[in-house]
Design a protein around this motif. Structure first.
Motif, PDB file in Angstrom:
ATOM      1  N   GLN A  39      35.365  40.908  30.672  1.00 23.83           N
ATOM      2  CA  GLN A  39      36.603  41.105  31.413  1.00 23.83           C
ATOM      3  C   GLN A  39      37.399  42.221  30.758  1.00 23.83           C
ATOM      4  O   GLN A  39      37.777  42.121  29.590  1.00 23.83           O
ATOM      5  CB  GLN A  39      37.430  39.820  31.450  1.00 23.83           C
ATOM      6  N   LYS A  43      41.222  43.579  35.224  1.00 26.79           N
ATOM      7  CA  LYS A  43      40.071  43.398  36.100  1.00 26.79           C
ATOM      8  C   LYS A  43      39.611  41.938  36.065  1.00 26.79           C
ATOM      9  O   LYS A  43      39.924  41.192  35.148  1.00 26.79           O
ATOM     10  CB  LYS A  43      38.921  44.319  35.698  1.00 26.79           C
ATOM     11  N   GLU A  44      38.858  41.568  37.081  1.00 30.51           N
ATOM     12  CA  GLU A  44      38.318  40.220  37.128  1.00 30.51           C
ATOM     13  C   GLU A  44      37.132  40.086  36.168  1.00 30.51           C
ATOM     14  O   GLU A  44      36.474  41.061  35.821  1.00 30.51           O
ATOM     15  CB  GLU A  44      37.857  39.888  38.551  1.00 30.51           C
ATOM     16  N   ARG A  45      36.911  38.851  35.749  1.00 32.14           N
ATOM     17  CA  ARG A  45      35.763  38.575  34.906  1.00 32.14           C
ATOM     18  C   ARG A  45      34.480  38.780  35.718  1.00 32.14           C
ATOM     19  O   ARG A  45      34.390  38.314  36.869  1.00 32.14           O
ATOM     20  CB  ARG A  45      35.827  37.156  34.368  1.00 32.14           C
ATOM     21  N   GLU A  46      33.520  39.454  35.130  1.00 34.63           N
ATOM     22  CA  GLU A  46      32.274  39.725  35.839  1.00 34.63           C
ATOM     23  C   GLU A  46      31.063  39.322  34.998  1.00 34.63           C
ATOM     24  O   GLU A  46      31.089  39.415  33.766  1.00 34.63           O
ATOM     25  CB  GLU A  46      32.173  41.209  36.202  1.00 34.63           C
ATOM     26  N   ALA A  92      35.449  45.906  27.028  1.00 33.43           N
ATOM     27  CA  ALA A  92      35.940  44.652  27.607  1.00 33.43           C
ATOM     28  C   ALA A  92      35.868  43.552  26.558  1.00 33.43           C
ATOM     29  O   ALA A  92      35.273  43.737  25.496  1.00 33.43           O
ATOM     30  CB  ALA A  92      35.082  44.244  28.813  1.00 33.43           C
TER      31      ALA A  92
END
Length: 125
Positions: A39, A43-46, A92
């Motif tokens: 993350q 931003k969103e966690r991916e 990240a």
């Protein structure tokens, strides 16, 4: 209780490498999906990569294919993420996650039950 402890984060230059480790305890390691997520700020966690601990089968996000490798050491209850050819956009917080069964959606954050605290990866250009 279930604990996942990540280590190995840090700073690297673009094109460099880092290896993350995730040591698990408090649960039966076999027949689990273990995964790495990341993350970035804002931003969103991916999902990055996952592994089914029973047979070692793996799944990767497109951003990770060809550069990252997820692996396991069952004797140590540990999962690794080898990251090569790092890019600044790989910067990240990286999280390890586990779930109790091997099912669909291997890179969906909401499909995982347990999470580590995260380890920061910073890649400079």
């Amino acid at each position: 209780q279930v604990q996942l402890v990540e280590s190995g984060g840090g700073s690297a230059q673009a094109g460099g490498s880092l290896r993350l480790s995730c040591a698990g305890s408090g649960f039966t390691y076999i027949n689990k999906d273990m995964a790495w997520f990341r993350q970035a700020p804002g931003k969103e966690r991916e999902g990055v990569a996952s592994i089914w601990t029973n047979v070692g089968s793996t799944y990767y996000a497109d951003s990770a294919k060809g550069r990252f490798t997820i692996s396991q050491d069952n004797a140590k209850n540990t999962v690794y993420l080898q990251m090569n050819s790092l890019k600044p956009e790989d910067t990240a917080m990286y999280y390890c996650a586990a779930r109790y069964s091997h099912t669909s959606r291997p890179l969906a954050p909401d499909a995982y039950n347990y999470w580590g605290q995260g380890t920061q990866v910073t890649v400079s250009s």
